[in-house]
Design a protein around this motif. Structure first.
Motif, PDB file in Angstrom:
ATOM      1  N   GLU A  98       0.895  -1.376   0.080  1.00  0.00           N
ATOM      2  CA  GLU A  98       0.021  -0.115  -0.029  1.00  0.00           C
ATOM      3  C   GLU A  98       0.626   1.267  -0.040  1.00  0.00           C
ATOM      4  N   ILE A  99       2.029   1.381   0.533  1.00  0.00           N
ATOM      5  CA  ILE A  99       2.833   2.508   0.709  1.00  0.00           C
ATOM      6  C   ILE A  99       3.584   2.525  -0.595  1.00  0.00           C
ATOM      7  N   ARG A 100       3.877   1.432  -1.211  1.00  0.00           N
ATOM      8  CA  ARG A 100       4.408   1.602  -2.671  1.00  0.00           C
ATOM      9  C   ARG A 100       3.628   2.150  -3.652  1.00  0.00           C
ATOM     10  N   ASN A 101       2.406   1.479  -3.432  1.00  0.00           N
ATOM     11  CA  ASN A 101       0.975   2.046  -4.552  1.00  0.00           C
ATOM     12  C   ASN A 101       0.695   3.667  -4.251  1.00  0.00           C
ATOM     13  N   ARG A 112       8.279  -0.224 -10.473  1.00  0.00           N
ATOM     14  CA  ARG A 112       8.205  -1.967 -10.417  1.00  0.00           C
ATOM     15  C   ARG A 112       9.767  -2.171 -10.167  1.00  0.00           C
ATOM     16  N   GLU A 113      10.796  -1.762 -11.104  1.00  0.00           N
ATOM     17  CA  GLU A 113      12.077  -1.789 -10.960  1.00  0.00           C
ATOM     18  C   GLU A 113      12.738  -1.295  -9.925  1.00  0.00           C
ATOM     19  N   PHE A 117      14.988  -1.481  -3.813  1.00  0.00           N
ATOM     20  CA  PHE A 117      15.468  -0.058  -3.326  1.00  0.00           C
ATOM     21  C   PHE A 117      14.320   0.433  -2.188  1.00  0.00           C
ATOM     22  N   ILE A 118      13.072   0.384  -2.928  1.00  0.00           N
ATOM     23  CA  ILE A 118      11.792   0.913  -1.805  1.00  0.00           C
ATOM     24  C   ILE A 118      11.760   0.212  -0.370  1.00  0.00           C
ATOM     25  N   ASP A 119      11.831  -1.238  -0.602  1.00  0.00           N
ATOM     26  CA  ASP A 119      11.652  -2.032   0.575  1.00  0.00           C
ATOM     27  C   ASP A 119      12.687  -1.815   1.365  1.00  0.00           C
TER      28      ASP A 119
END
Length: 145
Positions: A98-101, A112-113, A117-119
């Motif tokens: 949900e945070i990524r969205n 997506r790529e 890194f986001i995690d």
């Protein structure tokens, strides 16, 4: 090693003081001898390439460019926006997806790529948002950037 370093510093200091460098006044005789070279260019090239005469250092890689890459700029934007999003969310009741969205909506693009890194950034930000942990009296553990 320390003695060798000190000798090198002394040699450099003397070289600067007395202009012992190519183009310096103390080494004008070098130009004369260079002008007397009459060998074929192939022989000169072979001489310069001989590994037992001197060690040549390869050119430095282009690692220190002034301009960040497109990926680095995007990662910097992700960091800033992700931190902002996470500060205003109830992190107990929201998933990383949900945070990524929400981040993708804020940036108006597909990330997506950059998932890994986001995690990793989410974990780092979570660690920074936690209070420091007491290890011993006057010694705390905290995660910094």
């Amino acid at each position: 090693m320390w003695s060798a370093l000190q000798v090198m510093h002394k040699a450099c200091e003397v070289s600067r003081r007395y202009n012992y460098f190519p183009g310096g006044m103390a080494l004008t005789w070098v130009g004369y001898y260079e002008s007397c070279i009459s060998s074929e260019q192939s022989c000169i090239n072979e001489w310069n390439a001989m590994t037992d005469l001197e060690t040549t250092r390869p050119d430095s890689p282009v690692m220190f460019s002034d301009q960040p890459t497109e990926r680095e700029r995007t990662e910097c934007m992700i960091k800033a926006k992700l931190r902002n999003i996470m500060m205003f969310q109830d992190l107990e009741n929201i998933t990383s997806k949900e945070i990524r969205n929400e981040l993708e909506q804020h940036m108006s693009c597909n990330l997506r790529e950059y998932k890994e890194f986001i995690d990793n950034e989410m974990l780092l930000i979570l660690g920074q948002m936690d209070k420091a942990t007491l290890i011993f009296d006057h010694l705390y553990l905290t995660i910094l950037d």
